[in-house]
Design a protein around this motif. Structure first.
Motif, PDB file in Angstrom:
ATOM      1  N   LEU A 117      -2.500  11.490 -76.074  1.00 35.49           N
ATOM      2  CA  LEU A 117      -1.893  10.725 -74.992  1.00 35.49           C
ATOM      3  C   LEU A 117      -0.399  10.617 -75.268  1.00 35.49           C
ATOM      4  CD1 LEU A 117      -4.375   7.706 -74.590  1.00 35.49           C
ATOM      5  CD2 LEU A 117      -4.489   9.979 -73.525  1.00 35.49           C
ATOM      6  N   LEU A 118       0.404  11.074 -74.312  1.00 37.66           N
ATOM      7  CA  LEU A 118       1.857  11.006 -74.434  1.00 37.66           C
ATOM      8  C   LEU A 118       2.380  10.213 -73.255  1.00 37.66           C
ATOM      9  CD1 LEU A 118       4.515  11.904 -75.812  1.00 37.66           C
ATOM     10  CD2 LEU A 118       4.419  13.988 -74.407  1.00 37.66           C
ATOM     11  N   GLY A 119       3.072   9.109 -73.521  1.00 44.17           N
ATOM     12  CA  GLY A 119       3.540   8.273 -72.421  1.00 44.17           C
ATOM     13  C   GLY A 119       4.707   7.396 -72.805  1.00 44.17           C
ATOM     14  N   GLY A 120       5.265   6.747 -71.800  1.00 43.45           N
ATOM     15  CA  GLY A 120       6.436   5.905 -71.969  1.00 43.45           C
ATOM     16  C   GLY A 120       7.494   6.288 -70.961  1.00 43.45           C
ATOM     17  N   THR A 121       8.781   6.156 -71.348  1.00 44.03           N
ATOM     18  CA  THR A 121       9.874   6.457 -70.433  1.00 44.03           C
ATOM     19  C   THR A 121      10.917   7.343 -71.112  1.00 44.03           C
ATOM     20  OG1 THR A 121      11.085   4.452 -71.080  1.00 44.03           O
ATOM     21  CG2 THR A 121       9.599   4.280 -69.196  1.00 44.03           C
ATOM     22  N   ASN A 122      11.482   8.236 -70.317  1.00 44.16           N
ATOM     23  CA  ASN A 122      12.589   9.077 -70.766  1.00 44.16           C
ATOM     24  C   ASN A 122      12.190   9.921 -71.983  1.00 44.16           C
ATOM     25  OD1 ASN A 122      15.177  10.131 -70.598  1.00 44.16           O
ATOM     26  ND2 ASN A 122      16.079   8.531 -71.875  1.00 44.16           N
ATOM     27  N   ILE A 123      11.265  10.855 -71.731  1.00 41.98           N
ATOM     28  CA  ILE A 123      10.703  11.689 -72.801  1.00 41.98           C
ATOM     29  C   ILE A 123      10.885  13.158 -72.429  1.00 41.98           C
ATOM     30  CG2 ILE A 123       8.586  12.279 -74.068  1.00 41.98           C
ATOM     31  CD1 ILE A 123       7.529   9.488 -73.211  1.00 41.98           C
ATOM     32  N   VAL A 124      11.197  13.970 -73.428  1.00 36.79           N
ATOM     33  CA  VAL A 124      11.258  15.422 -73.257  1.00 36.79           C
ATOM     34  C   VAL A 124      10.400  16.079 -74.325  1.00 36.79           C
ATOM     35  CG1 VAL A 124      12.713  17.478 -73.363  1.00 36.79           C
ATOM     36  CG2 VAL A 124      13.544  15.425 -72.211  1.00 36.79           C
ATOM     37  N   TYR A 157       0.133  10.074 -70.034  1.00 28.06           N
ATOM     38  CA  TYR A 157      -0.531   8.838 -69.627  1.00 28.06           C
ATOM     39  C   TYR A 157       0.496   7.726 -69.446  1.00 28.06           C
ATOM     40  CZ  TYR A 157      -3.811   4.930 -69.609  1.00 28.06           C
ATOM     41  OH  TYR A 157      -4.524   3.808 -69.270  1.00 28.06           O
ATOM     42  N   GLN A 158       0.589   7.229 -68.211  1.00 31.58           N
ATOM     43  CA  GLN A 158       1.545   6.170 -67.881  1.00 31.58           C
ATOM     44  C   GLN A 158       2.940   6.555 -68.368  1.00 31.58           C
ATOM     45  OE1 GLN A 158      -0.239   2.549 -69.434  1.00 31.58           O
ATOM     46  NE2 GLN A 158      -1.708   2.460 -67.756  1.00 31.58           N
ATOM     47  N   ALA A 159       3.345   7.753 -67.953  1.00 28.66           N
ATOM     48  CA  ALA A 159       4.638   8.306 -68.350  1.00 28.66           C
ATOM     49  C   ALA A 159       5.580   8.327 -67.147  1.00 28.66           C
ATOM     50  CB  ALA A 159       4.462   9.718 -68.893  1.00 28.66           C
ATOM     51  N   THR A 160       6.799   7.896 -67.353  1.00 32.03           N
ATOM     52  CA  THR A 160       7.822   7.873 -66.308  1.00 32.03           C
ATOM     53  C   THR A 160       9.071   8.596 -66.810  1.00 32.03           C
ATOM     54  OG1 THR A 160       7.029   5.758 -65.447  1.00 32.03           O
ATOM     55  CG2 THR A 160       9.266   6.397 -64.853  1.00 32.03           C
ATOM     56  N   ASP A 161       9.616   9.447 -65.967  1.00 34.49           N
ATOM     57  CA  ASP A 161      10.802  10.228 -66.322  1.00 34.49           C
ATOM     58  C   ASP A 161      10.531  11.066 -67.569  1.00 34.49           C
ATOM     59  OD1 ASP A 161      12.311   9.130 -64.198  1.00 34.49           O
ATOM     60  OD2 ASP A 161      12.773   7.364 -65.412  1.00 34.49           O
ATOM     61  N   ILE A 162       9.645  12.017 -67.413  1.00 34.94           N
ATOM     62  CA  ILE A 162       9.241  12.874 -68.532  1.00 34.94           C
ATOM     63  C   ILE A 162       9.339  14.334 -68.101  1.00 34.94           C
ATOM     64  CG2 ILE A 162       6.790  12.638 -67.899  1.00 34.94           C
ATOM     65  CD1 ILE A 162       6.173  12.888 -70.941  1.00 34.94           C
ATOM     66  N   THR A 163       9.861  15.156 -68.991  1.00 32.61           N
ATOM     67  CA  THR A 163       9.997  16.589 -68.760  1.00 32.61           C
ATOM     68  C   THR A 163       9.273  17.352 -69.860  1.00 32.61           C
ATOM     69  OG1 THR A 163      12.155  16.343 -67.670  1.00 32.61           O
ATOM     70  CG2 THR A 163      11.612  18.518 -68.550  1.00 32.61           C
ATOM     71  N   ASN A 177      -3.504  20.376 -68.775  1.00 35.56           N
ATOM     72  CA  ASN A 177      -2.598  19.247 -68.580  1.00 35.56           C
ATOM     73  C   ASN A 177      -3.220  18.240 -67.626  1.00 35.56           C
ATOM     74  OD1 ASN A 177       0.142  20.072 -69.867  1.00 35.56           O
ATOM     75  ND2 ASN A 177      -0.447  21.874 -68.661  1.00 35.56           N
ATOM     76  N   PHE A 178      -3.161  16.973 -68.000  1.00 29.35           N
ATOM     77  CA  PHE A 178      -3.659  15.888 -67.154  1.00 29.35           C
ATOM     78  C   PHE A 178      -2.529  14.881 -66.997  1.00 29.35           C
ATOM     79  CE2 PHE A 178      -6.904  12.159 -66.932  1.00 29.35           C
ATOM     80  CZ  PHE A 178      -6.907  12.200 -65.550  1.00 29.35           C
ATOM     81  N   VAL A 179      -2.056  14.701 -65.765  1.00 24.48           N
ATOM     82  CA  VAL A 179      -1.014  13.709 -65.475  1.00 24.48           C
ATOM     83  C   VAL A 179      -1.715  12.499 -64.876  1.00 24.48           C
ATOM     84  CG1 VAL A 179       1.141  13.228 -64.286  1.00 24.48           C
ATOM     85  CG2 VAL A 179       0.636  15.561 -65.046  1.00 24.48           C
ATOM     86  N   ASN A 180      -1.808  11.430 -65.648  1.00 23.55           N
ATOM     87  CA  ASN A 180      -2.576  10.242 -65.272  1.00 23.55           C
ATOM     88  C   ASN A 180      -1.631   9.053 -65.179  1.00 23.55           C
ATOM     89  OD1 ASN A 180      -4.281   7.972 -65.214  1.00 23.55           O
ATOM     90  ND2 ASN A 180      -5.815   8.912 -66.521  1.00 23.55           N
ATOM     91  N   ASP A 206      -8.552  23.975 -66.070  1.00 21.01           N
ATOM     92  CA  ASP A 206      -7.509  23.748 -65.073  1.00 21.01           C
ATOM     93  C   ASP A 206      -6.131  23.763 -65.729  1.00 21.01           C
ATOM     94  OD1 ASP A 206      -9.937  23.053 -63.882  1.00 21.01           O
ATOM     95  OD2 ASP A 206      -9.101  21.344 -62.806  1.00 21.01           O
ATOM     96  N   GLY A 207      -5.166  24.369 -65.051  1.00 17.57           N
ATOM     97  CA  GLY A 207      -3.799  24.354 -65.578  1.00 17.57           C
ATOM     98  C   GLY A 207      -3.199  22.966 -65.558  1.00 17.57           C
ATOM     99  N   TRP A 208      -3.252  22.322 -64.382  1.00 18.11           N
ATOM    100  CA  TRP A 208      -2.763  20.946 -64.225  1.00 18.11           C
ATOM    101  C   TRP A 208      -3.711  20.178 -63.325  1.00 18.11           C
ATOM    102  CZ3 TRP A 208       0.648  25.025 -64.461  1.00 18.11           C
ATOM    103  CH2 TRP A 208       1.715  24.922 -65.357  1.00 18.11           C
ATOM    104  N   ASP A 209      -4.004  18.946 -63.706  1.00 16.66           N
ATOM    105  CA  ASP A 209      -4.708  17.998 -62.846  1.00 16.66           C
ATOM    106  C   ASP A 209      -3.841  16.758 -62.715  1.00 16.66           C
ATOM    107  OD1 ASP A 209      -7.724  18.937 -62.363  1.00 16.66           O
ATOM    108  OD2 ASP A 209      -7.082  19.585 -64.347  1.00 16.66           O
ATOM    109  N   ILE A 210      -3.538  16.393 -61.483  1.00 19.55           N
ATOM    110  CA  ILE A 210      -2.651  15.262 -61.217  1.00 19.55           C
ATOM    111  C   ILE A 210      -3.485  14.142 -60.611  1.00 19.55           C
ATOM    112  CG2 ILE A 210      -0.577  14.493 -60.016  1.00 19.55           C
ATOM    113  CD1 ILE A 210       0.239  17.477 -59.931  1.00 19.55           C
ATOM    114  N   PHE A 211      -3.362  12.941 -61.149  1.00 19.41           N
ATOM    115  CA  PHE A 211      -4.236  11.822 -60.792  1.00 19.41           C
ATOM    116  C   PHE A 211      -3.418  10.535 -60.785  1.00 19.41           C
ATOM    117  CE2 PHE A 211      -7.418   8.644 -62.519  1.00 19.41           C
ATOM    118  CZ  PHE A 211      -8.220   8.549 -61.390  1.00 19.41           C
ATOM    119  N   ARG A 212      -3.470   9.812 -59.678  1.00 21.63           N
ATOM    120  CA  ARG A 212      -2.761   8.528 -59.574  1.00 21.63           C
ATOM    121  C   ARG A 212      -1.301   8.644 -60.010  1.00 21.63           C
ATOM    122  NH1 ARG A 212      -7.395   4.404 -62.080  1.00 21.63           N
ATOM    123  NH2 ARG A 212      -8.898   4.654 -60.377  1.00 21.63           N
TER     124      ARG A 212
END
Length: 412
Positions: A117-124, A157-163, A177-180, A206-212
């Protein structure tokens, strides 16, 4: 391109203008000198990478080229801030199936599990290196027991502003990849390969699954896998998918939606453009459940454009009876409404699996599909099947190519 999109929908114009400008945040660039470099320990490297991620004096965590970190225990790297993971080498998850079956992070949605699980804000996360999920053991185990829950390679998981950019992802046991519950997420220049070396297929990769999640971009990437190239799961909004090469996949898919009774699913404002789809089950697809005990929802403002397809079973498809028998679908139609859909400039060849059929728009009755637009559909079947055929049910088709589908607005 932008002029055309702006004339049709301002929201997608703004989306594209913002996300294409995203790069490594200045806050990380200015602090790159504070790097912490990790080396392989010869045992479980998970504690070391967790410690470095949590250390605020290490704005950049580097895995050098030539270094392989062995991850033998789960990684909870949520709640990070201003962190750059410079993956030049390899992060390789162990194939200790017994450990992961008991210890992976779990999600109730479609019974998923995760290594990381990788999450938080302003992550590359970048650097040109590799994430390796040691998937072969999982492919073989799943072939023996299809109840085996296989971990997702990377979960934001619960990630904002992430590249996430300029990395390779190989051998994912299941979803890659799962974007949750994410917001302002960018994937760029990703190479995904999930291919079995045994007689057992690499399924559900799946390559990417986008959720919520909201405002997600996936661009400039190459994917070879055994399920959806990109899937927009419930409550995915403002999504751009651009310049992908998908091989062996199940398509760029909205859904499936409406799977769970009592849940209302939304997928809205999606643009999938400049897609090369080869040797695939589907091309541009929307799928929703029907039946007695299903949920409901809305699919709205979805554009599939500039698809070039080669050897694809179902180049263009809407399926409102997904995983539902025809009798149940008639008796209990889908409660997921589909509207304002655009299939534009879809070209190439079908596989012939559906003989001459190159596009199928199959909707539930009573107006559950509306404003379905088709323009520039030039897909052809193998020559032995003759001219391309177009099917539709319970939908009023609009656009330059509407006449190809005949008259199919019916509630019976």
């Amino acid at each position: 391109m932008l002029v055309t999109l702006a004339s049709r929908t301002l929201s997608l114009y703004v989306l594209i203008s913002v996300v294409l400008a995203v790069s490594v945040p200045p806050a990380l660039e200015s602090r790159a000198s504070g790097a912490c470099t990790l080396e392989a320990s010869g045992s479980d490297d998970a504690p070391a990478i967790l410690a470095a991620a949590a250390d605020t004096s290490c704005p950049t965590v580097t895995i050098p080229s030539g270094t392989t970190l062995s991850i033998q225990s789960k990684l909870n790297m949520t709640g990070l801030s201003n962190k750059h993971i410079d993956l030049q080498g390899t992060i390789k998850f162990s194939d200790d199936l017994d450990y992961w079956k008991d210890n992976a992070f779990t999600f109730s949605f479609q019974d998923q599990a995760a290594f990381w699980l990788l999450g938080g804000t302003n992550i590359v996360l970048d650097g040109g290196g590799t994430l390796d999920g040691s998937g072969q053991a999982w492919y073989d185990a799943f072939a023996k027991d299809d109840s085996t829950v296989r971990p997702i390679l990377l979960t934001l998981y619960q990630a904002t502003d992430i590249t996430v950019q300029n990395i390779k992802m190989i051998n994912g046991p299941e979803w890659i990849n799962f974007v949750n519950e994410g917001k302002n997420v960018v994937f760029r220049n990703i190479t995904i390969t999930a291919v079995s070396t045994s007689s057992n297929d690499a399924k559900n990769t799946d390559g990417w699954d986008i959720f919520r999640s909201d405002n997600v971009t996936i661009a400039d990437s190459n994917i070879t896998n055994g399920d959806d190239c990109v899937s927009f799961k419930p409550n995915s909004t403002n999504i751009l998918v651009s310049n992908l090469s998908c091989n062996g996949s199940h398509g760029i898919s909205v859904g499936s939606l409406g799977q769970y009774a009592g849940e209302y699913d939304i997928v809205e404002n999606v643009l999938a453009t400049n897609i090369r789809m080869s040797n695939a089950q589907n091309g541009a697809r929307i799928k929703a459940w029907a039946g007695k005990d299903v949920g409901s929802g809305i699919v709205k403002n979805i554009t599939f454009e500039g698809f070039v397809e080669s050897n694809v079973d179902n180049p263009v498809i809407i399926d409102q009876c997904y995983e539902t028998s025809s009798s149940d679908c008639t008796k209990y139609p889908s409660n997921t409404y589909i509207e304002d859909i655009w299939f534009t400039n879809i070209s190439g060849t079908s596989s012939g699996k559906e003989k001459a059929v190159v596009a199928s728009l199959s909707c539930s009755p009573d107006g559950r599909c509306s404003d379905i637009n088709v323009n520039g559909i030039t897909v052809t079947p193998p020559s032995k099947y003759g001219e391309p055929s177009f099917q539709c049910q319970n939908v009023d088709v609009s656009g330059d190519d509407a006449s190809l589908f005949g008259t199919c607005k019916t509630t019976s």
